[in-house]
Write a protein that holds these residues in place. Structure first.
Motif, PDB file in Angstrom:
ATOM      1  N   SER A 149      50.342  56.084  66.323  1.00 27.98           N
ATOM      2  CA  SER A 149      50.055  54.901  65.657  1.00 27.98           C
ATOM      3  C   SER A 149      50.361  55.945  64.247  1.00 27.98           C
ATOM      4  CB  SER A 149      48.719  55.068  66.017  1.00 27.98           C
ATOM      5  OG  SER A 149      48.364  54.947  66.763  1.00 27.98           O
ATOM      6  N   HIS A 153      47.008  52.027  60.075  1.00 27.43           N
ATOM      7  CA  HIS A 153      46.032  51.236  60.984  1.00 27.43           C
ATOM      8  C   HIS A 153      45.576  51.549  61.674  1.00 27.43           C
ATOM      9  CE1 HIS A 153      50.941  48.960  61.169  1.00 27.43           C
ATOM     10  NE2 HIS A 153      50.404  49.345  60.106  1.00 27.43           N
ATOM     11  N   THR A 157      42.000  50.347  62.169  1.00 29.64           N
ATOM     12  CA  THR A 157      41.598  50.525  64.221  1.00 29.64           C
ATOM     13  C   THR A 157      39.673  51.451  64.352  1.00 29.64           C
ATOM     14  OG1 THR A 157      43.721  49.628  64.703  1.00 29.64           O
ATOM     15  CG2 THR A 157      41.613  50.152  66.067  1.00 29.64           C
ATOM     16  N   LEU A 236      47.570  47.985  67.429  1.00 30.05           N
ATOM     17  CA  LEU A 236      47.332  48.675  65.979  1.00 30.05           C
ATOM     18  C   LEU A 236      47.821  47.977  64.579  1.00 30.05           C
ATOM     19  CD1 LEU A 236      45.520  50.670  67.925  1.00 30.05           C
ATOM     20  CD2 LEU A 236      46.373  52.654  66.164  1.00 30.05           C
ATOM     21  N   ALA A 237      49.234  47.603  64.917  1.00 33.94           N
ATOM     22  CA  ALA A 237      49.584  47.352  63.709  1.00 33.94           C
ATOM     23  C   ALA A 237      49.082  45.764  63.966  1.00 33.94           C
ATOM     24  CB  ALA A 237      51.526  47.336  64.185  1.00 33.94           C
ATOM     25  N   TYR A 240      45.566  45.445  62.516  1.00 31.07           N
ATOM     26  CA  TYR A 240      45.911  45.830  61.101  1.00 31.07           C
ATOM     27  C   TYR A 240      46.689  44.815  59.998  1.00 31.07           C
ATOM     28  CZ  TYR A 240      47.421  48.391  56.729  1.00 31.07           C
ATOM     29  OH  TYR A 240      48.143  48.369  54.841  1.00 31.07           O
ATOM     30  N   ARG A 241      47.303  44.067  60.694  1.00 35.05           N
ATOM     31  CA  ARG A 241      48.459  42.560  60.158  1.00 35.05           C
ATOM     32  C   ARG A 241      46.832  41.840  60.199  1.00 35.05           C
ATOM     33  NH1 ARG A 241      52.503  41.163  57.600  1.00 35.05           N
ATOM     34  NH2 ARG A 241      53.085  39.370  57.391  1.00 35.05           N
TER      35      ARG A 241
END
Length: 296
Positions: A149, A153, A157, A236-237, A240-241
């Motif tokens: 990870s 990010h 989370t 997680l990506a 985050y986005r």
């Protein structure tokens, strides 16, 4: 008090990046100082670490260590009295009174003058662990703190799972927002479950990434170890986005089209996979990676 100021500086740096912070922290400091498996960040609590450090002196007296300081303490203060029940005189030195206070906090850990929390004897680390509050492990530990990870990010989370982000639902309750409607899709109340699972914008990003990876990001299926790492990192990506796009839409009234967001997330995942693979993979994983245009 110096220790409290140190704690304040650490807390302020976490939330603001500087020594001053004038808003309420998003997560309680006691939670931040828990270990990661219990939902914290594993930051050392300076106050408890100080207690554990002074505990070294307490242990020396318990074990009658062959040190001039211990002999001096015994001659001046203890005078052969039992250390476990000793009470300092009111006119004794300030430092000595505080050592005695810390002894009372660690007393239960010493049985027959021996430190029972560690068979090797007392150490600052074992003392700190012993005085830490016990918290049960959280179910999302492995998802957030997977070694694949990306740190920023993982941090966002972590805030999501603690329900610490300022969603419009929370802001509306305290009167900062006139409406609690989701700024991304305007089709529901901006709660955590809506924003990261039910929002039409979020669904498009998560759905297209799942199709591309040929994996279910929220599935309990038995994937290979490599695929599990990628699933966690990709989830997680995406989250985050989604949160960054939500902020940009709310503050700047700009929203990137889902296809563009998906393209950017794919590029990031692709680069992360290429960066993290350090050893040979199975033929099954090689075939899967080739479908993602990743050649080892």
């Amino acid at each position: 008090m110096i220790i409290r100021r140190i704690v304040a500086i650490c807390r302020n740096y976490l939330w603001e990046g500087g020594t001053e912070y004038h808003r309420a922290p998003l997560v309680a400091w006691s939670t931040v100082c828990c270990n990661k498996k219990s939902g914290g960040l594993g930051v050392k609590d300076a106050e408890k670490w100080n207690i554990a450090t002074v505990g070294k002196l307490v242990n020396w007296i318990y074990t009658k260590a062959d040190r001039p300081w211990v002999q001096w303490i015994d001659h001046i203060y203890l005078k052969r009295n039992d250390w476990s029940t000793y009470e300092p005189p009111s006119n004794s030195n300030w430092n000595w009174r505080n050592i005695c206070k810390i002894r009372s906090k660690l007393d239960a850990g010493f049985v027959n003058n021996c430190w029972v929390a560690d068979p090797k004897g007392y150490s600052v680390g074992s003392g700190y662990t012993w005085i830490q509050d016990i918290h049960p492990p959280v179910f999302w530990y492995s998802d957030v703190w997977d070694r694949w990870s990306i740190p920023k990010h993982a941090f966002i989370t972590w805030l999501v799972y603690h329900k610490a982000l300022n969603t419009k639902e929370k802001l509306h309750v305290i009167g900062i927002c006139d409406s609690a409607d989701c700024v991304l899709c305007e089709a529901g109340i901006e709660t955590y479950s809506h924003l990261f699972e039910d929002c039409l914008y979020s669904k498009q990003i998560l759905g297209q990434i799942e199709i591309w990876l040929q994996l279910k990001l929220h599935s309990d299926r038995k994937y290979s170890q490599l695929q599990q790492h990628v699933c966690r990192m990709a989830k997680l990506a995406c989250w985050y986005r989604i949160w960054m796009e939500r902020n940009k839409c709310r503050m700047d009234l700009q929203l990137t089209m889902p296809d563009k967001s998906v393209k950017d997330v794919k590029r990031l995942i692709h680069a992360r996979i290429s960066q993290m693979i350090m050893q040979p993979v199975t033929s099954h994983d090689q075939q899967w990676l080739s479908c993602l245009d990743i050649l080892l």
